[in-house]
Design an enzyme around this catalytic site. Structure first.
Site: not given
Length: 471
Positions: A55, A129
């Protein structure tokens, strides 16, 4: 233990979007220095390309706050710009499907890159994550003050780091395996995966059979792109894997592949810049050929990029194209004052290293075409070259970085030595003429190197190599 982030349910009438259930956490047994190298369990019937993207910059990236799998940060304006650059990089790729983490920073990045494509987008919670439990939400300095020894272990020995009864990195590697099984089982040939730094590291590592001790060895920068090709085996076993690029950040400013980054909160103290020499005419009867016109342009573009560093040491192979490339870099460095880049004179010491003299042939499957004796010779030469380079980096003033100029095969072998891979592993990688690969040493050259990027060619401008092109 902190609570897991809330994921908003996807409306059932949006048929192109699917959400996966969250996994159930279980406490893992304690096995000191556990090695979790594995092969992928999925088999393939057709080739598959997977493009991994991290990202863009998030608000917590900017603040230096530990994110983990929390879902409070969003993309900054810079992060959205990075995602749009990645969209432009990949605009001509016909992806069949996009897998993305549902966390806001990843989801927004995926939506920007995906643009107007109508193909399927799948939200997979396993792509979130790394779970860092009580660390999540803390500034890094707060983590150090509040958790002391645990934070030190997180920085220095993450594979065995324990918090709230969990081994986050080991859990992450297990989750990455599960992700690959889903991605490879999907009926598609071209896949985009948008996720996060740590989970993308785990995906790359598990794809090529590396264990948890490789955490933070294969860095993923914001909107960095890694490209892996999977091809089926004749016996139906785990697929062959071929890595075209690792965390390449094309065309992004002000980011540069040469900018010293950090690993585990530590800034790189030394760097090795691997420069593949400019292109030569391989069709000639002898392999030792001078650069052709494209090779000259590539070497000039590389020299221009390296002006951002104070280079005082260049090591090159004794082949003509490598010597020519090193000469261009040296002359441009020493002209830095005339070019208005530096007010202090630069002097460059160039040294030839015969161990870097390797025939340049990185067509797919090149390593499998060599006999065992040739592979062993190549491996032993690269091992000797790597040791010599580390000794030089440790004992001499090499400026901001030491530049090493050689063939693609020589540099692939050095990358494999850096990662302490087996001698058959160099066939996993690909490097193009004129490309740059960067190795950081956050703990100095006597410790393990960290691969910042491989096969970077954006500096070549109109002659850059599209990162998802066929090989």
């Amino acid at each position: 233990m902190v609570s897991l982030p809330h994921i908003t349910a996807i409306s059932p009438n949006r048929s192109l979007l699917r959400s996966f259930n969250r996994p159930v956490y279980t406490r893992r047994h304690d096995q000191r220095k556990e090695r979790t190298t594995m092969s992928l369990s999925s088999s393939l019937t057709t080739a598959k390309r997977v493009v991994l993207v991290r990202h863009g910059q998030s608000t917590w990236n900017e603040e230096g706050r530990i994110q983990g799998s929390s879902d409070f940060s969003v993309l900054t304006n810079k992060g959205e710009s990075q995602a749009d650059i990645s969209r432009q990089m990949l605009i001509n790729d016909s992806f069949d499907v996009c897998f993305t983490s549902p966390l806001k920073r990843s989801k927004k990045t995926a939506e920007i890159i995906w643009g107007s494509r109508e193909a399927e987008m799948i939200f997979n919670y396993d792509l979130r994550e790394i779970d860092l439990y009580s660390f999540q939400g803390l500034l890094k300095k707060e983590g150090k003050s509040k958790f002391g020894e645990a934070f030190r272990q997180w920085q220095e020995d993450p594979a065995n780091f324990v918090i709230d009864g969990h081994y986050p990195v080991r859990e992450l590697w297990s989750r990455a395996r599960s992700c690959w099984n889903g991605v490879l089982a999907h009926e598609s040939n071209s896949v985009l995966v948008v996720a996060h730094n740590a989970v993308n590291q785990a995906l790359v590592s598990t794809a090529i059979g590396l264990g948890t001790e490789y955490f933070r060895r294969l860095l993923q920068s914001n909107c960095g792109v890694s490209v892996l090709d999977f091809t089926p085996r004749a016996d139906g076993g785990s697929p062959h894997v071929f890595m075209l690029t690792l965390s390449v950040v094309q065309m992004q400013t002000p980011s540069s592949p040469l900018a010293g980054g950090s690993s585990g909160g530590k800034k790189a103290s030394k760097q090795i810049i691997l420069v593949c020499h400019g292109q030569s005419d391989n069709e000639a009867s002898t392999n030792d050929q001078p650069m052709n016109m494209l090779g000259v342009i590539q070497s000039q573009k590389t020299a221009e990029l390296l002006l951002d560093l104070r280079v005082t040491s260049i090591v090159c192979s004794s082949t003509t194209a490598s010597i020519e490339t090193a000469g261009v870099i040296s002359r441009v460095q020493e002209a830095a004052g005339y070019l208005g880049v530096d007010s202090v004179p630069r002097y460059v010491n160039t040294k030839q290293m015969n161990e870097l003299d390797v025939e340049d042939d990185t067509q797919r499957g090149w390593l499998s075409q060599l006999d065992e004796e040739t592979v062993s010779t190549l491996w032993n030469r690269s091992k000797k070259a790597w040791k010599s380079l580390l000794d030089k980096l440790s004992n001499e003033d090499t400026g901001d970085a030491m530049v090493v100029v050689g063939s693609s095969v020589a540099h692939i072998s050095l990358i494999a030595q850096c990662l302490n891979l087996e001698k058959k592993c160099p066939g996993l990688f690909h490097l193009d003429a004129g490309s740059i690969s960067v190795i950081d040493f956050p703990d100095g050259p006597i410790q393990r190197g960290v691969i910042r990027c491989t096969n970077y060619t954006a500096h070549l401008g109109r002659w850059s190599v599209p990162i998802t092109r066929p090989v």
